[in-house]
Write a protein that holds these residues in place. Sequence first.
Motif, PDB file in Angstrom:
ATOM      1  N   ASP A 152      -0.047   1.993   8.801  1.00 49.68           N
ATOM      2  CA  ASP A 152       0.487   2.552   7.660  1.00 49.68           C
ATOM      3  C   ASP A 152      -0.249   3.844   6.611  1.00 49.68           C
ATOM      4  OD1 ASP A 152      -1.219   2.209   5.277  1.00 49.68           O
ATOM      5  OD2 ASP A 152      -1.770  -0.169   5.036  1.00 49.68           O
ATOM      6  N   GLN A 195      -2.117   4.299   0.474  1.00 47.60           N
ATOM      7  CA  GLN A 195      -3.414   4.758  -0.013  1.00 47.60           C
ATOM      8  C   GLN A 195      -4.439   4.883   0.839  1.00 47.60           C
ATOM      9  OE1 GLN A 195      -1.900   1.392  -3.203  1.00 47.60           O
ATOM     10  NE2 GLN A 195      -4.068   0.952  -2.135  1.00 47.60           N
ATOM     11  N   GLY A 196      -4.268   3.518   1.567  1.00 46.36           N
ATOM     12  CA  GLY A 196      -5.248   3.552   1.986  1.00 46.36           C
ATOM     13  C   GLY A 196      -7.031   2.489   1.528  1.00 46.36           C
ATOM     14  N   ILE A 197      -7.554   2.035   2.301  1.00 50.62           N
ATOM     15  CA  ILE A 197      -9.319   1.513   1.264  1.00 50.62           C
ATOM     16  C   ILE A 197     -10.492   2.385   0.972  1.00 50.62           C
ATOM     17  CG2 ILE A 197     -10.535  -1.185   1.536  1.00 50.62           C
ATOM     18  CD1 ILE A 197      -7.707  -0.924   3.790  1.00 50.62           C
ATOM     19  N   GLY A 228      -5.351 -12.996  -2.364  1.00 49.64           N
ATOM     20  CA  GLY A 228      -6.090 -12.496  -2.088  1.00 49.64           C
ATOM     21  C   GLY A 228      -6.464 -13.401  -0.819  1.00 49.64           C
ATOM     22  N   LEU A 229      -6.087 -14.207  -0.521  1.00 48.53           N
ATOM     23  CA  LEU A 229      -5.817 -15.151   0.681  1.00 48.53           C
ATOM     24  C   LEU A 229      -5.171 -14.634   2.003  1.00 48.53           C
ATOM     25  CD1 LEU A 229      -5.653 -18.496  -0.927  1.00 48.53           C
ATOM     26  CD2 LEU A 229      -7.412 -17.771   0.190  1.00 48.53           C
ATOM     27  N   GLY A 230      -4.266 -13.992   2.139  1.00 47.26           N
ATOM     28  CA  GLY A 230      -3.811 -13.465   3.195  1.00 47.26           C
ATOM     29  C   GLY A 230      -4.522 -13.059   4.337  1.00 47.26           C
ATOM     30  N   LEU A 231      -5.548 -11.661   4.196  1.00 47.88           N
ATOM     31  CA  LEU A 231      -5.830 -11.286   5.241  1.00 47.88           C
ATOM     32  C   LEU A 231      -7.250 -11.973   5.859  1.00 47.88           C
ATOM     33  CD1 LEU A 231      -6.769  -7.424   4.112  1.00 47.88           C
ATOM     34  CD2 LEU A 231      -5.441  -8.199   5.895  1.00 47.88           C
ATOM     35  N   PHE A 234     -10.199 -12.621  -2.362  1.00 44.62           N
ATOM     36  CA  PHE A 234     -10.323 -11.836  -2.917  1.00 44.62           C
ATOM     37  C   PHE A 234      -9.608  -9.859  -2.690  1.00 44.62           C
ATOM     38  CE2 PHE A 234     -10.998  -6.600  -1.651  1.00 44.62           C
ATOM     39  CZ  PHE A 234     -11.807  -6.323  -2.970  1.00 44.62           C
ATOM     40  N   THR A 235      -9.352  -9.729  -4.043  1.00 45.16           N
ATOM     41  CA  THR A 235      -7.399  -9.077  -4.017  1.00 45.16           C
ATOM     42  C   THR A 235      -7.911  -7.854  -5.468  1.00 45.16           C
ATOM     43  OG1 THR A 235      -5.470  -8.971  -5.107  1.00 45.16           O
ATOM     44  CG2 THR A 235      -6.562 -10.241  -5.932  1.00 45.16           C
ATOM     45  N   THR A 236      -7.398  -6.340  -5.062  1.00 42.82           N
ATOM     46  CA  THR A 236      -7.371  -5.133  -6.023  1.00 42.82           C
ATOM     47  C   THR A 236      -6.114  -5.886  -6.645  1.00 42.82           C
ATOM     48  OG1 THR A 236      -6.412  -4.051  -4.231  1.00 42.82           O
ATOM     49  CG2 THR A 236      -9.190  -3.986  -4.809  1.00 42.82           C
ATOM     50  N   LYS A 237      -4.882  -6.732  -6.649  1.00 39.07           N
ATOM     51  CA  LYS A 237      -3.913  -6.716  -7.010  1.00 39.07           C
ATOM     52  C   LYS A 237      -4.160  -6.765  -8.155  1.00 39.07           C
ATOM     53  CE  LYS A 237      -1.891  -6.380  -2.575  1.00 39.07           C
ATOM     54  NZ  LYS A 237      -1.802  -7.096  -0.957  1.00 39.07           N
ATOM     55  N   ILE A 263     -12.721  -6.559   2.528  1.00 34.71           N
ATOM     56  CA  ILE A 263     -11.248  -6.655   2.979  1.00 34.71           C
ATOM     57  C   ILE A 263     -11.185  -8.684   3.069  1.00 34.71           C
ATOM     58  CG2 ILE A 263     -11.131  -5.945   4.376  1.00 34.71           C
ATOM     59  CD1 ILE A 263      -8.594  -4.422   2.787  1.00 34.71           C
ATOM     60  N   ALA A 288       0.891  -1.121   0.189  1.00 32.95           N
ATOM     61  CA  ALA A 288       0.162   0.527   0.093  1.00 32.95           C
ATOM     62  C   ALA A 288       0.721   1.121   0.091  1.00 32.95           C
ATOM     63  CB  ALA A 288      -0.837  -0.126   1.392  1.00 32.95           C
ATOM     64  N   PHE A 304      -5.017  -1.645  10.685  1.00 32.30           N
ATOM     65  CA  PHE A 304      -5.162  -3.529  11.154  1.00 32.30           C
ATOM     66  C   PHE A 304      -4.965  -3.423  12.994  1.00 32.30           C
ATOM     67  CE2 PHE A 304      -5.027  -3.983   6.819  1.00 32.30           C
ATOM     68  CZ  PHE A 304      -6.536  -4.934   6.129  1.00 32.30           C
TER      69      PHE A 304
HETATM   70  P1  ADP Z   1      -3.943 -10.021  -1.029  1.00 34.25           P
HETATM   71  O1  ADP Z   1      -2.882  -9.011  -0.668  1.00 34.25           O
HETATM   72  O2  ADP Z   1      -3.348 -11.040  -1.990  1.00 34.25           O
HETATM   73  O3  ADP Z   1      -4.255  -9.192  -2.267  1.00 34.25           O
HETATM   74  P2  ADP Z   1      -5.422 -10.039   1.035  1.00 34.25           P
HETATM   75  O4  ADP Z   1      -6.583 -10.805   2.045  1.00 34.25           O
HETATM   76  O5  ADP Z   1      -4.227  -9.990   1.657  1.00 34.25           O
HETATM   77  O6  ADP Z   1      -4.807 -10.384  -0.192  1.00 34.25           O
HETATM   78  O7  ADP Z   1      -5.792  -8.463   0.890  1.00 34.25           O
HETATM   79  C1  ADP Z   1      -6.981  -7.908   0.379  1.00 34.25           C
HETATM   80  C2  ADP Z   1      -6.909  -6.763  -0.122  1.00 34.25           C
HETATM   81  O8  ADP Z   1      -7.128  -6.151   0.738  1.00 34.25           O
HETATM   82  C3  ADP Z   1      -6.353  -6.201  -1.239  1.00 34.25           C
HETATM   83  O9  ADP Z   1      -5.985  -6.899  -2.607  1.00 34.25           O
HETATM   84  C4  ADP Z   1      -6.248  -4.530  -0.629  1.00 34.25           C
HETATM   85  O10 ADP Z   1      -6.676  -3.925  -1.725  1.00 34.25           O
HETATM   86  C5  ADP Z   1      -6.483  -4.626   0.746  1.00 34.25           C
HETATM   87  N1  ADP Z   1      -5.466  -4.631   1.661  1.00 34.25           N
HETATM   88  C6  ADP Z   1      -4.952  -5.156   2.497  1.00 34.25           C
HETATM   89  N2  ADP Z   1      -4.486  -4.468   3.313  1.00 34.25           N
HETATM   90  C7  ADP Z   1      -3.991  -2.614   3.126  1.00 34.25           C
HETATM   91  C8  ADP Z   1      -3.209  -1.845   3.392  1.00 34.25           C
HETATM   92  N3  ADP Z   1      -2.524  -2.516   4.645  1.00 34.25           N
HETATM   93  N4  ADP Z   1      -3.743  -0.969   2.526  1.00 34.25           N
HETATM   94  C9  ADP Z   1      -4.810  -0.504   1.734  1.00 34.25           C
HETATM   95  N5  ADP Z   1      -5.583  -1.896   0.493  1.00 34.25           N
HETATM   96  C10 ADP Z   1      -5.237  -3.223   1.891  1.00 34.25           C
END
Ligand code: ADP
Length: 393
Positions: A326, A329-331, A354-357, A344-347, A339, A285, A383
């Motif tokens: 952090d 850019q924010g969400i 999209g599995l991290g969170l 779910f991912t915006t990458k 989220i 981010a 977080f």
């Molecule tokens: P990934 O990182 O693989 O995309 P995550 O489940 O970890 O999967 O995160 C999902 C989405 O949440 C990210 O693609 C991003 O858009 C958003 N996100 C997560 N953490 C942050 C953060 N610290 N700042 C901004 N966006 C975040």
Amino acid sequence: MKLESIFVESSFAKSGGVPQDLLLRAAETCSFGMTLADARRPDLPLIYANNAFTEMTGYEPDDVIGCNCRFLQGPDTSRANVAQIRKTLRDETASTVLLLNYRKDGTRFWNRFQLSPVHDEAGELSAYLGMQVDITDDVERVGLENERQRLETLGRVAGGVAHELNNALQPIRLYADLLVEGPEPTPEMLVKCGKGILDNAQFASEVVRQVLAFSRRDEDASHDYDAKSTIDEAVEFAYEYLPSSMILEKQGFDAVGLFDGKTIRVNRTELFQVMINLFTNAAAATLDKGRITVRLKASDGGRLNVRIDGGPTEKPKNYLEISVSDNGQGIDGDTMKHIFDPFFTTKAPGDGTGLGLSMVYGIVERWGGRTTVESDPGKGTTFRVLIPVLSNA
Ligand code: ADP
């Protein structure tokens, strides 16, 4: 009907005010089970049970008058909830518990049991009023709903895995095709194809690793760890993963005495995973050039809900809060809604699984904690992970 004589004999009837016969008839017609136990005699024998109680349990008043209400308990009744009832009786307070009870014919039902003390005019404890509601249908509906959600998540996870693996396999196949079927490759071409295959294979391995970690919930048991040093270790470890351009600031770790000797029950590998996921997201981010602030503080859990699975559990009194902020850019609002969803991912494809969170969320829930997120679009994200602190610590 022996009802009136019971009330008169037990001298619970009060003169004046509401007519006694009306009060008794109301008790007889009300839709929830009602019992009265004599608090002046040993072992709290029942002196009254209404019609709804008979309908709900199958026991006639003759079966139960003179007995302690424990005849409703059975092998799967939660001992913790029975202990809660005993405590209520000891403290002469009121409480509501969800109990798995047994009818006369041995069938089970979920009883929302409310117990309250009744005092006489002199303020002496004279009886306990028990009110019972059969909520079996509600409990089963929640169980079915949980199962439906579990299957839905499984379906989503399977679909997501297939999609991610396909994304990685397609370029691998293309590069391999080119090498096998195409013209004699130049050295540059060989390197390009080899690297393309390697990168995509690595991404596929990462998807598989995360899915395995996601599903391998109970493989490594949790243990009790010293809170501060373990979290500190996880933070330092996760920081190692980040590019050196990222700045880390730690706050609250030196708060004198606050966490000394405090213990948390976690799986260490999972704790490290939680930190790595939060840190790598923060780095992404901030385009690897930002600042991560990790704060440690004590928390009472605020609005944390009580969990009900087979009975209400007591809310732990103390939590340890790790917040990871952090200046990225924010969400935005739409992203925020999904989220914690798996996949779910915006990458860009290949950058995020999209599995991290969703993994962070699941892990922390299993510890009995909670993960929350707050964001100020354009300014940054925080977080918060709440972990219960063991009460004996
Ligand atoms: P990934 O990182 O693989 O995309 P995550 O489940 O970890 O999967 O995160 C999902 C989405 O949440 C990210 O693609 C991003 O858009 C958003 N996100 C997560 N953490 C942050 C953060 N610290 N700042 C901004 N966006 C975040």
